[in-house]
Scaffold this active site. Structure first.
Site, short mmCIF file in Angstrom:
data_model
loop_
_atom_site.label_atom_id
_atom_site.label_comp_id
_atom_site.label_asym_id
_atom_site.label_seq_id
_atom_site.Cartn_x
_atom_site.Cartn_y
_atom_site.Cartn_z
CB ALA A 206 -24.98 -58.19 6.49
CB SER A 207 -22.03 -56.54 3.20
OG SER A 207 -23.13 -55.93 2.57
#
Length: 253
Positions: free
Chosen positions: A90-91
């Site tokens: 993800a981020s």
């Protein structure tokens, strides 16, 4: 890292693949006892977050000293999570973007306090929220202080946007919450622009630059941006917990 366990849990909507592949080093008796005490903590986390599986590792003096896998990477096949399971992170892919920008800065190809529009020309026609607003800098993009509105979960849904479409989107302008440099507000869009900064400043596709500058030199052969390159048999499926059961999330490109 506040989201280390989330990075390793088999959960939804994410971006970059990571594998723990180094063999664990020999342990002292004290380390063996200490590491074993971690197992129930992660098992509890997995149960509370309704994660089908996870893997975690402990690094001591630069070496992987302990690795433990729990649960399954696929709820249909029941394939167990292993140290070689590939998860999306993800981020945390933003860390690679920031690192790339810093390397380009060190190489003399980028100034953090330069107006971002000097590197991403699509920004030149933007209308700022006030007549005395400063221009957005590369530093603003990297520190989530460009003044953009909060864009979760909108940003997650744009990951497959083609580059030409993104260029047109940027050129059309975006709404602001405030003038640049005034406050922190998490922005996926800001980091998408930071990725374009990396592409333009390096003269290479963002993913290609990151791979050449960091992944290959560090031997991170199982880390990358192309989902299709991750072997299906090692890939953790993303799920969300819904109505008392796991529902598979669609894979993002």
């Amino acid at each position: 890292m506040r989201v280390f366990a989330n990075m390793l849990a088999s959960v939804a909507s994410v971006a970059t693949a990571l594998m723990l592949s180094s063999p664990a080093a020999a342990q002292t008796p004290a380390q063996t006892s200490a590491f074993a005490s971690l197992d129930p903590l992660f098992a509890k986390f997995m149960a509370e977050r309704h994660a089908p599986g996870l893997v975690f590792g402990v690094v001591v003096d630069g070496k992987l000293a302990y690795v433990r896998a729990l649960g399954v990477q696929d709820t249909e096949t029941k394939a167990p999570v292993t140290a070689d399971t590939v998860f999306r992170i993800a981020s945390m892919s933003k860390n690679f973007t920031a690192l790339a920008a810093l390397k380009l800065r060190d190489d003399g190809k980028l100034r953090l306090d330069a107006p971002a529009e000097t590197i991403v020309p699509e920004l030149k026609a933007w209308t700022y929220p006030t007549t005395d607003s400063p221009k957005i800098t590369v530093r603003d993009l990297l520190t989530h202080s460009a003044g953009f509105v909060t864009d979760d979960p909108w940003g997650d849904r744009q990951l497959a946007m083609p580059e030409p479409e993104f260029s047109s989107f940027v050129a059309a302008g975006v709404p602001f919450a405030r003038a640049p440099g005034m406050a922190f507000e998490y922005s996926n869009f800001g980091y998408a622009l930071a990725g374009r900064v990396v592409t333009n400043a390096s003269g290479r596709n963002y993913a290609d630059y990151v791979e050449a500058a960091f992944l290959k030199p560090l031997g991170m052969a199982s880390t990358g941006y192309d989902l299709k390159r991750a072997p299906a048999g090692r890939r953790a499926i993303g799920y969300r917990w819904q109505d008392g059961a796991w529902a598979e999330e669609p894979a993002l490109g």
